[in-house]
Design a protein around this motif. Sequence first.
Motif, PDB file in Angstrom:
ATOM      1  N   GLU A   1      39.321  37.366  40.782  1.00 21.46           N
ATOM      2  CA  GLU A   1      39.552  38.587  40.008  1.00 21.46           C
ATOM      3  C   GLU A   1      41.037  38.841  39.758  1.00 21.46           C
ATOM      4  OE1 GLU A   1      38.637  43.315  40.543  1.00 21.46           O
ATOM      5  OE2 GLU A   1      37.319  41.872  41.524  1.00 21.46           O
TER       6      GLU A   1
ATOM      7  N   TYR B   1      32.854  44.027  37.138  1.00 18.34           N
ATOM      8  CA  TYR B   1      33.032  44.854  38.326  1.00 18.34           C
ATOM      9  C   TYR B   1      33.132  46.322  37.918  1.00 18.34           C
ATOM     10  CZ  TYR B   1      37.990  44.746  37.019  1.00 18.34           C
ATOM     11  OH  TYR B   1      39.175  44.858  36.341  1.00 18.34           O
TER      12      TYR B   1
ATOM     13  N   LYS C   1      34.998  49.941  39.246  1.00 18.59           N
ATOM     14  CA  LYS C   1      35.959  50.597  40.135  1.00 18.59           C
ATOM     15  C   LYS C   1      36.034  52.044  39.687  1.00 18.59           C
ATOM     16  CE  LYS C   1      40.468  50.118  42.190  1.00 18.59           C
ATOM     17  NZ  LYS C   1      41.697  49.323  42.251  1.00 18.59           N
TER      18      LYS C   1
ATOM     19  N   SER D   1      26.866  52.334  41.001  1.00 21.44           N
ATOM     20  CA  SER D   1      27.174  50.905  40.891  1.00 21.44           C
ATOM     21  C   SER D   1      26.630  50.074  42.049  1.00 21.44           C
ATOM     22  CB  SER D   1      28.687  50.701  40.796  1.00 21.44           C
ATOM     23  OG  SER D   1      29.310  51.028  42.023  1.00 21.44           O
TER      24      SER D   1
ATOM     25  N   HIS E   1      34.989  49.869  44.667  1.00 19.94           N
ATOM     26  CA  HIS E   1      35.152  48.619  43.900  1.00 19.94           C
ATOM     27  C   HIS E   1      33.954  47.728  44.194  1.00 19.94           C
ATOM     28  CE1 HIS E   1      36.662  44.700  42.725  1.00 19.94           C
ATOM     29  NE2 HIS E   1      37.528  45.349  41.959  1.00 19.94           N
ATOM     30  N   THR E   2      33.183  47.388  43.174  1.00 19.02           N
ATOM     31  CA  THR E   2      31.959  46.602  43.327  1.00 19.02           C
ATOM     32  C   THR E   2      31.957  45.436  42.352  1.00 19.02           C
ATOM     33  OG1 THR E   2      30.766  48.640  43.841  1.00 19.02           O
ATOM     34  CG2 THR E   2      29.440  46.718  43.286  1.00 19.02           C
ATOM     35  N   ARG E   3      31.843  44.203  42.886  1.00 17.34           N
ATOM     36  CA  ARG E   3      31.668  43.025  42.029  1.00 17.34           C
ATOM     37  C   ARG E   3      30.190  42.888  41.697  1.00 17.34           C
ATOM     38  NH1 ARG E   3      35.454  38.624  42.271  1.00 17.34           N
ATOM     39  NH2 ARG E   3      34.012  37.621  40.838  1.00 17.34           N
ATOM     40  N   ILE E   4      29.899  42.455  40.486  1.00 16.99           N
ATOM     41  CA  ILE E   4      28.515  42.336  40.036  1.00 16.99           C
ATOM     42  C   ILE E   4      28.236  40.879  39.742  1.00 16.99           C
ATOM     43  CG2 ILE E   4      26.880  43.020  38.252  1.00 16.99           C
ATOM     44  CD1 ILE E   4      28.830  45.564  38.009  1.00 16.99           C
TER      45      ILE E   4
END
Length: 148
Positions: free
Chosen positions: A24, A70, A72, A115, A142-145
């Motif tokens: 990222e 992601y 945020k 999220s 903060h989340t990654r998808i």
Amino acid sequence: MQHTIYRKPDYSIYPGEYVPLLNEKEIKEAIKCSDRKDIDHPAVNITDQNRSYKIEVVIPGVKRDELLIYVKGNILSICAVNNDKMNSSLKKKQVEEFSYKWFDRHLLLPEDADSTFISAEYKSGIVVLHIPKASRPVNNAHTRIIVY
């Protein structure tokens, strides 16, 4: 300039098939440093459904593992690196009417978008995200998808 594929170490947060994750930080820096004419802002459809939001993003010509998605706060970020186009500068082309190297799109999500349980699928050049609604405003970390 030789472009590399931005990857994290060989691990996944989900069991089953290994899904390589883009790095990222490197992607964000590369987009900042790139020429603005090389960045495309893909078209988006947003549908407010009963218990979720459905977001469709048109990103043709990239592979699933070239997507970085992601959340945020309440900002959904969708980025993609088309490595085939990045490394194709040596090829001589007759006509090139579409040439996307980078995709970058940021969307403000409603306050009740959660999220934590976003699902994402990429088929036929379209990313489809389903974002559940919460009963109250959510402070999204903060989340990654992961895209399937």
